[in-house]
Each structure stands twice: as structure tokens, then as C-alpha cells.
Design an enzyme around this catalytic site. Structure first.
Site, PDB file in Angstrom:
ATOM      1  CG  HIS A  12       0.343  11.325  13.109  1.00 22.32           C
ATOM      2  ND1 HIS A  12       1.457  11.557  13.896  1.00 22.32           N
ATOM      3  CD2 HIS A  12       0.675  11.688  11.853  1.00 22.32           C
ATOM      4  CE1 HIS A  12       2.437  12.032  13.126  1.00 22.32           C
ATOM      5  NE2 HIS A  12       1.989  12.133  11.880  1.00 22.32           N
TER       6      HIS A  12
ATOM      7  CG  HIS B 251      -0.670   5.242  12.959  1.00 21.42           C
ATOM      8  ND1 HIS B 251      -1.780   6.052  12.850  1.00 21.42           N
ATOM      9  CD2 HIS B 251       0.374   6.070  13.237  1.00 21.42           C
ATOM     10  CE1 HIS B 251      -1.412   7.317  13.056  1.00 21.42           C
ATOM     11  NE2 HIS B 251      -0.115   7.357  13.295  1.00 21.42           N
TER      12      HIS B 251
HETATM   13 ZN   LIG Z   1       1.898  10.861  15.783  1.00 21.86          ZN
END
Ligand SMILES: [Zn+2]
Length: 316
Positions: free
Chosen positions: A166, A127
Site C-alpha cells: 500500500h 496510513h
Molecule cells: Zn500494506
């Protein structure tokens, strides 16, 4: 017999965690390694000591200003490194440098044919942006690995494959306009989960259109759904014939994770690993570097990562 696979284990890596009450706590590495030892797998692979990265490596991906900010907040251990998800802690800079350095060390070993496969359990921090932390990720070891494979090792066409629950937004947006970064990401639909991105239509920009594959999975998606989606991802990666494969094998897509809603079993992680290794044999001398990614149910991450490691070593 010489092990095919090396795995990075040590307190320096485990220390990348946000406290014992936090989902991303410092006990994650130990939970995995205990399982690998219990099954006997630990004795069949080579254990490598974590290695630290220098800031010149970080700055292949991150901005100088952001690295300065992490160093400053690492000294005080105060505040957040983003808008409120990723807290600083004393020594966070040093811990994050071990994550990156271990991944870069693994690359050197694979390219030197010392090992065919490598696994860095505390890594895959997908991320982080070039100028900010995000979602428990301080430095984006995946992005730094891509930049390093190119700048230092002279490779160009790299596949990044991500089965964490994610979306790997920090990698996706950094390379959205890069036609040589082949991106395949199966993740929980962004309508239901952080970071909210990774729609089917996000396939790359401008000259890179068609080099990115996002497959959003509905909440509750099981192994059967994963296996079907995987076929598409695998065909996509194979068609682009990458020179190196990076694999983010986040365990938060296993049923029972406290912060996501996918329902795979570790068989999904085993399957993806086996198939990626087969694919790598055909196009990139077998080289696969796996990074542990997320996973916040300790038993799940122990089982899923052990399945990955077993598959890498050929005992899947
Ligand atoms: Zn994750």
C-alpha cells in the site's frame, strides 16, 4: 560478538491488533518471532523490551484533538477511529503508544551507536493522518519518528523508504511540501488497491518538488519487476544523501497476501534491506531503522521479516 541489530519483541507490541479474526490480528508478532527463533537468527540479535510513548511525542505529529479522541475511544473500546476501517478496542491507546515508543527508543539507541540497525516488527503504520486513523493505523509512528529526529535529535534530511503493497499516504501527504523528507515508495498501483494514491506525478509540492518518488507497480509484479524498480529508488535516495533512513518493509507485497495483488518473494525484502544498509554506510553512519508495516499472510510476514532481520544483522 556484539549484535549489530536490536529487535523489539513483547506482548505490549503484539497487543496492537484488531482481534483474532482480523487480518491485522495480535498473532502477527508471534508468527514472525517463531520463525526468527527456528532459524537461529533470534539468538544473534539483541531483543529489546517494548517502550511506551508519552502524548507529547504523539503530538509532534498528531493533533491534540485526535489524541484525545483515541484516549476516549480506548476507554470504551467502541466505534471507529476513522470512517470505518480502523476499529477502536479496549486499550488501543496504550497498544499504539507502545508501537510509537519502541520506534522512538530505537532511534535513541541508533543515534547513541548502541546498535547500527533496529527492527520494530509491529510498526510502520503509514496510513494514519495527523488528525485521524486510517487503514488499521492509529498513530503514525513513521511521521512521529521524522518529527522526533528533527525536534529532539537535530537531524533534518531524512529518507523514508516504503515497500509495503500500500502507498504510504499518511507519510506522503504530511510531508508533501517538505524538501528535506526524501520519500521513495514502491507500491501496488492505486488504481487497484487502497488507498488509491501514489501516482508517478506525485513528486512533492512547491519547493519540495522532486524530493518524492512514487513507483506504482502493476498487480502481479514479481521480484524481477521489483529489482528493476528498486534500482531507481536506490539511486534517488543516494542522490539526496539522507542523515537517517527509515524503512517500512511491509510484507503484504509478497505473493499470496489475502488483501493485495503483488507477487514478490522475501528475496525482494532481503535485497532492499541489504542495499539500504550499504547505502547507509556511505551517507549516515550505517543507521537504518526498519518497521514491519503490513502483511496479512502469517507465513509470508514471518519469512519476509526474518529476511529483513537477517539482512540487517549481516546474515542475509
Ligand atoms: Zn500494506
Amino acid at each position: 560478538m556484539q549484535a549489530k541489530t536490536c529487535v523489539y519483541i513483547g506482548d505490549e507490541l503484539a497487543s496492537y491488533g484488531f482481534g483474532h479474526e482480523h487480518p491485522f490480528g495480535p498473532d502477527r508478532l508471534g508468527a514472525f518471532w517463531a520463525q526468527a527463533c527456528d532459524t537461529g537468527l533470534a539468538g544473534r540479535v539483541t531483543k529489546c523490551i517494548p517502550v511506551s510513548a508519552g502524548r507529547e511525542s504523539l503530538e509532534r505529529f498528531h493533533t491534540r484533538e485526535y489524541v484525545d479522541r483515541v484516549i476516549a475511544q480506548s476507554a470504551t473500546g467502541e466505534g471507529y477511529l476513522d470512517c470505518g476501517d480502523t476499529p477502536a478496542f479496549p486499550g488501543v491507546y496504550e497498544s499504539a503508544c507502545y508501537v510509537v515508543g519502541s520506534v522512538l527508543d530505537a532511534i535513541v539507541r541508533l543515534l547513541a551507536d548502541e546498535y547500527l540497525h533496529a527492527f520494530v516488527p509491529i510498526a510502520g503504520l503509514h496510513h494514519a493522518r495527523r488528525d485521524s486513523a486510517a487503514g488499521f493505523c492509529v498513530f503514525n509512528d513513521c511521521g512521529i519518528a521524522i518529527e522526533t529526529l528533527r525536534a529532539v535529535h537535530g537531524l533534518r534530511r531524512i529518507a523514508y523508504v516504503d515497500i509495503d503493497a500500500h502507498h504510504g499516504d499518511g507519510v506522503f501527504y504530511a510531508f508533501e511540501e517538505d524538501p528535506d523528507l526524501i520519500f521513495a515508495d514502491l507500491h501496488e498501483d492505486g488504481q487497484y488497491l487502497y488507498p488509491g494514491t501514489g501516482a508517478v506525478a506525485e513528486s512533492g509540492r512547491d519547493g519540495a518538488r522532486g524530493t518524492k518518488l512514487n513507483i506504482p507497480m502493476p498487480p502481479g509484479a514479481d521480484d524481477a519487476a521489483f529489482f528493476a524498480a528498486w534500482e531507481r529508488a536506490e539511486a534517488f535516495i543516494a542522490a539526496h544523501r539522507p542523515e537517517f533512513i527509515l524503512f517500512q518493509c511491509g510484507a503484504d507485497s509478497i505473493a499470496g497476501d489475502p488483501i493485495t495483488h503483488l507477487c514478490y518473494t522475501p528475496a525482494a525484502h532481503r535485497h532492499a534491506t541489504v542495499r539500504l544498509c550499504q547505502l547507509a554506510e556511505q551517507c549516515c553512519h550505517g543507521r537504518v531503522l526498519a518497521m514491519g508495516g503490513g502483511g496479512y499472510n502469517r507465513r509470508n510476514l514471518a519469512l519476509a521479516w526474518t529476511a529483513v532481520l537477517g539482512a540487517l544483522e549481516g546474515n542475509g
